[in-house]
Scaffold this active site. Structure first.
Site, mmCIF file in Angstrom:
data_model
loop_
_atom_site.group_PDB
_atom_site.id
_atom_site.type_symbol
_atom_site.label_atom_id
_atom_site.label_comp_id
_atom_site.label_asym_id
_atom_site.label_seq_id
_atom_site.Cartn_x
_atom_site.Cartn_y
_atom_site.Cartn_z
ATOM 1 N N ASP A 60 0.484 -1.282 -0.313
ATOM 2 C CA ASP A 60 -0.176 0.191 0.099
ATOM 3 C C ASP A 60 0.671 1.207 0.037
ATOM 4 O O ASP A 60 2.288 1.009 0.092
ATOM 5 C CB ASP A 60 -1.085 0.460 1.783
ATOM 6 N N LEU A 61 0.143 2.545 -0.256
ATOM 7 C CA LEU A 61 0.949 3.403 -0.818
ATOM 8 C C LEU A 61 1.401 4.266 1.001
ATOM 9 O O LEU A 61 1.543 4.452 1.755
ATOM 10 C CB LEU A 61 1.002 4.556 -1.836
ATOM 11 N N ASP A 62 -0.669 5.208 1.124
ATOM 12 C CA ASP A 62 -0.897 6.275 2.019
ATOM 13 C C ASP A 62 -0.492 5.095 3.523
ATOM 14 O O ASP A 62 -1.232 4.010 3.730
ATOM 15 C CB ASP A 62 -2.669 6.617 1.762
ATOM 16 N N ASP B 292 -1.880 -0.293 5.803
ATOM 17 C CA ASP B 292 -2.172 -0.010 7.302
ATOM 18 C C ASP B 292 -3.612 -0.431 7.612
ATOM 19 O O ASP B 292 -4.513 -0.688 8.149
ATOM 20 C CB ASP B 292 -1.744 1.246 7.330
#
Length: 241
Positions: free
Chosen positions: A15-17, A188
């Site tokens: 994931d990124l954010d 997250d």
């Protein structure tokens, strides 16, 4: 030739954010910044305050469920409709909506990656196949860390936002293919990262950014307080394998 151990991890999907950076300040700055930018040029915000724009985005996404995960498109079309209602003609409304979204994307990419991430990715890229899977509208190729990711799945724009399994399956297919049992996903969100990856048979490194510290976790899910803890987890899993 000895076959790879069935539990050996060959690929990492990320994931990124809120995994590679703290996204809350990015979005707070982006949300107010692009709307203020438009108001300075058009003067619409007295009639349509930011909260109304946010409400209309939700309503617009509900009217277009297939594309609800394409956040850039939802923002652009919501602005265009609102500017038409404000009194701009069709061409003006489209032009200002496009320009505002371009400014929004500039702000959206003003990101401070966690300081450990670049060196960590340098090391991981030599040992694993790497992919990114995001529901957001960050174009990873605009960031320096993007060079480590041969596979990038913009799931919302692809109309299969997480937790849709297709985003994960597409990443694994493009990476090899790699079977889910030999991949670990890092993210997250319990709903959008942990559960869909686990259901596919992937292992998961869950970034517990809210410090929930649950007493128990499902088999295959490993809690991390921060992305910096990932190399230690991988070392542990390799030892077990």
């Amino acid at each position: 030739m000895t076959a790879p151990h069935p539990t050996r991890i060959e690929a990492l999907t990320f994931d990124l954010d809120d995994t590679f950076w703290d996204n809350q300040p990015v979005m707070a700055r982006t949300e107010a910044g692009h709307y203020d930018w438009l108001h300075e040029r058009v003067g619409h915000a007295e009639r349509f305050p930011l909260e109304e724009y946010q409400r209309r985005r939700l309503e617009f996404a509900a009217r277009h469920p297939v594309r609800r995960g394409d956040f850039t498109w939802v923002r652009r079309e919501t602005l265009r409709e609102m500017l038409l209602e404000f009194g701009l003609d069709t061409d003006e409304a489209a032009r200002w909506a496009d320009a505002t979204i371009e400014h929004m994307l500039e702000l959206r990419h003003d990101i401070t990656v966690f300081e450990e991430v670049p060196e960590m990715l340098d090391a991981l890229a030599g040992r694993y196949r790497l992919a990114a899977i995001t529901n957001g509208n960050v174009d990873l190729t605009r960031l320096a860390i993007g060079e480590h990711f041969p596979v990038i799945i913009n799931a919302g724009e692809s109309l299969a936002p997480k937790p849709d399994a297709r985003a994960f399956l597409a990443a694994l297919a493009r990476l090899g293919p790699v079977p889910p049992s030999r991949a670990l996903h890092v993210g997250d969100s319990w709903r959008e990262d942990v559960l869909p990856a686990l259901r596919l048979g992937m292992r998961v490194a869950w970034i517990d950014k809210d410090d929930a510290r649950p007493a128990t976790l499902p088999d295959g899910v490993h809690r991390l307080a921060h992305i910096r803890d990932l190399p230690a987890l991988l070392g542990h899993l390799e030892t077990k394998g």
